[in-house]
Design an enzyme around this catalytic site. Structure first.
Site, PDB file in Angstrom:
ATOM      1  N   ALA A  83       0.979  -1.283  -0.137  1.00 44.27           N
ATOM      2  CA  ALA A  83      -0.235  -0.099  -0.095  1.00 44.27           C
ATOM      3  C   ALA A  83       1.081   1.385  -0.001  1.00 44.27           C
ATOM      4  O   ALA A  83       0.810   2.112   0.900  1.00 44.27           O
ATOM      5  CB  ALA A  83      -1.073   0.052   1.394  1.00 44.27           C
ATOM      6  N   LEU A  84       1.759   1.146  -0.991  1.00 44.41           N
ATOM      7  CA  LEU A  84       2.626   2.239  -1.020  1.00 44.41           C
ATOM      8  C   LEU A  84       2.333   3.882  -1.218  1.00 44.41           C
ATOM      9  O   LEU A  84       1.473   3.914  -2.114  1.00 44.41           O
ATOM     10  CB  LEU A  84       3.876   1.836  -2.218  1.00 44.41           C
ATOM     11  CG  LEU A  84       4.552   0.508  -1.771  1.00 44.41           C
ATOM     12  CD1 LEU A  84       5.488   0.402  -3.143  1.00 44.41           C
ATOM     13  CD2 LEU A  84       5.193   0.342  -0.558  1.00 44.41           C
ATOM     14  N   HIS A  89       6.808   5.920   1.741  1.00 42.92           N
ATOM     15  CA  HIS A  89       7.620   4.789   1.047  1.00 42.92           C
ATOM     16  C   HIS A  89       8.558   5.340  -0.186  1.00 42.92           C
ATOM     17  O   HIS A  89       9.670   4.797  -0.204  1.00 42.92           O
ATOM     18  CB  HIS A  89       6.676   3.707   0.725  1.00 42.92           C
ATOM     19  CG  HIS A  89       5.893   2.979   1.793  1.00 42.92           C
ATOM     20  ND1 HIS A  89       4.477   2.991   1.796  1.00 42.92           N
ATOM     21  CD2 HIS A  89       6.240   2.340   2.651  1.00 42.92           C
ATOM     22  CE1 HIS A  89       4.063   2.548   2.660  1.00 42.92           C
ATOM     23  NE2 HIS A  89       4.937   2.103   3.275  1.00 42.92           N
ATOM     24  N   GLN A 108       3.385  -9.659  13.523  1.00 41.66           N
ATOM     25  CA  GLN A 108       3.340  -8.837  14.253  1.00 41.66           C
ATOM     26  C   GLN A 108       1.758  -8.036  14.440  1.00 41.66           C
ATOM     27  O   GLN A 108       1.730  -6.957  15.240  1.00 41.66           O
ATOM     28  CB  GLN A 108       4.155  -7.398  13.268  1.00 41.66           C
ATOM     29  CG  GLN A 108       3.569  -6.907  12.395  1.00 41.66           C
ATOM     30  CD  GLN A 108       4.440  -6.062  11.486  1.00 41.66           C
ATOM     31  OE1 GLN A 108       5.574  -6.567  10.977  1.00 41.66           O
ATOM     32  NE2 GLN A 108       4.093  -4.769  11.245  1.00 41.66           N
ATOM     33  N   ARG A 144      -2.470   3.136   6.561  1.00 44.66           N
ATOM     34  CA  ARG A 144      -3.703   3.169   7.502  1.00 44.66           C
ATOM     35  C   ARG A 144      -4.889   4.277   6.956  1.00 44.66           C
ATOM     36  O   ARG A 144      -5.842   4.343   7.484  1.00 44.66           O
ATOM     37  CB  ARG A 144      -3.383   2.806   8.658  1.00 44.66           C
ATOM     38  CG  ARG A 144      -3.095   1.463   8.834  1.00 44.66           C
ATOM     39  CD  ARG A 144      -2.969   1.155  10.555  1.00 44.66           C
ATOM     40  NE  ARG A 144      -2.814  -0.217  10.751  1.00 44.66           N
ATOM     41  CZ  ARG A 144      -1.597  -0.830  10.828  1.00 44.66           C
ATOM     42  NH1 ARG A 144      -0.608  -0.221  11.202  1.00 44.66           N
ATOM     43  NH2 ARG A 144      -1.428  -2.188  11.280  1.00 44.66           N
TER      44      ARG A 144
END
Ligand code: AMP
Length: 298
Positions: free
Chosen positions: A39-40, A44, A68, A202
């Site tokens: 979801a670059l 990023h 995680q 997010r």
């Protein structure tokens, strides 16, 4: 990689297994890795650009790491946008994308077990139990374990991480130091949208109203940074004042923690501390948990 000429628009080589990486590695020269969960976004991309400055070739890993995520966290709904990510990597001149299936990273994966069948893990120590580690038990163990695996699979000379996840950066640096890993860790500054919100995969979860509420995080951090000359108590008071108001907006901002810490240890600084520090915040807006921080000098 030497055979590439048009660095702006080449399609990266996509690898999914250890064997594919091993075959490719000798051709890559000095290699920089940017580990991501996909979801670059612009954050990023800035790390990829920094990576290119420090190596002959750049690899980006795209792996949403189940180890995680806590049992009630957003592993299943985490955005997965592989085609767009590959395009972004192409535009940024990435040489290799490593996008392994879960079974490559966790050969004994067993979803009925809390440890997913991963018996040996990397213990982050006390730094992994405070702040993010307190609110997300097991998070840094999952992060360090997967970062260690990625380093062993990709064999980078350099790895680039974002200041956006300042505690992750500190814990990874400590792992590299304590386990003598042959990787140089570099950090890239946090990229923000024009309104101040730190870019994050997010952020797509946020409605317009939630996004407006979420701006309190960066506003609080900037207010804290502006008060740096007044010392730790002044920094925290300035940030708390902004967050205190954000409790009353719709939807409200619900703070997990606000802390002023030593950037290397993530121990909270005391009242007469002078030097480099990180002001870090985590908060919920609706169903979305956001983190942000600013580095500052006291
Ligand atoms: P993620 O895909 O969220 O696991 O993040 C992958 C890497 O990108 C981590 O090193 C993050 O710290 C970094 N990163 C995420 N958001 C930003 C941002 N807004 N600015 C700079 N780096 C970021």
């Amino acid at each position: 990689m030497t055979e590439s000429t048009d660095s702006a628009h080449r399609t990266p080589v996509v690898t999914r297994t250890a064997e594919e990486l091993r075959a490719l590695r000798p051709k890559l020269g000095r290699l920089a890795l940017v580990p991501t969960m996909g979801a670059l976004h612009a954050g990023h991309r800035s790390l990829i650009a920094a990576a290119r400055e420090h190596a002959d070739s750049v690899a980006v890993s795209i792996f949403v790491n189940p180890l995680q995520f806590g049992p009630n966290e957003d592993y299943d709904r985490y955005p997965r946008t592989f085609d767009a990510d590959l395009l972004a990597c192409s535009e940024e001149g990435v040489d290799v994308v490593f996008a392994p299936p879960v079974e490559v990273m966790y050969p004994d994966v067993d979803r009925s077990r809390e440890d997913l069948g991963q018996i040996v893990t990397v213990d982050p120590g006390p730094m992994g139990r405070v702040l993010e580690g307190e609110f997300r038990p097991g998070f840094f163990r999952g992060v360090l374990t997967v970062v260690n695996k990625l380093f062993n699979l990709v064999r980078p000379d350099v790895a680039v991480f974002g200041q956006k996840d300042a505690q992750q950066l500190a814990v990874v640096r400590r792992m590299v130091r304590d386990l003598c890993l042959p990787v140089t860790v570099l950090a890239g500054p946090t990229v923000r949208d024009p309104d101040g919100l730190a870019t994050s995969s997010r952020n797509v979860y946020l409605s317009d109203q939630e996004r407006a509420s979420a701006l309190a995080l960066s506003r609080a951090l900037f207010a804290g940074a502006d008060a740096a000359a007044s010392g730790p108590a002044g920094v925290l008071a300035a940030a708390r004042a902004v967050l205190g108001e954000a409790v009353h907006v719709t939807p409200p901002v619900s703070v997990d923690y606000l802390a002023l810490v030593d950037p290397a240890t993530f121990v909270e600084v005391d009242g007469d501390y002078r030097g480099e520090a990180v002001l870090a915040v985590a908060a919920w807006v609706g169903e979305t948990r956001l983190i942000d921080n600013v580095p500052l000098t006291l």
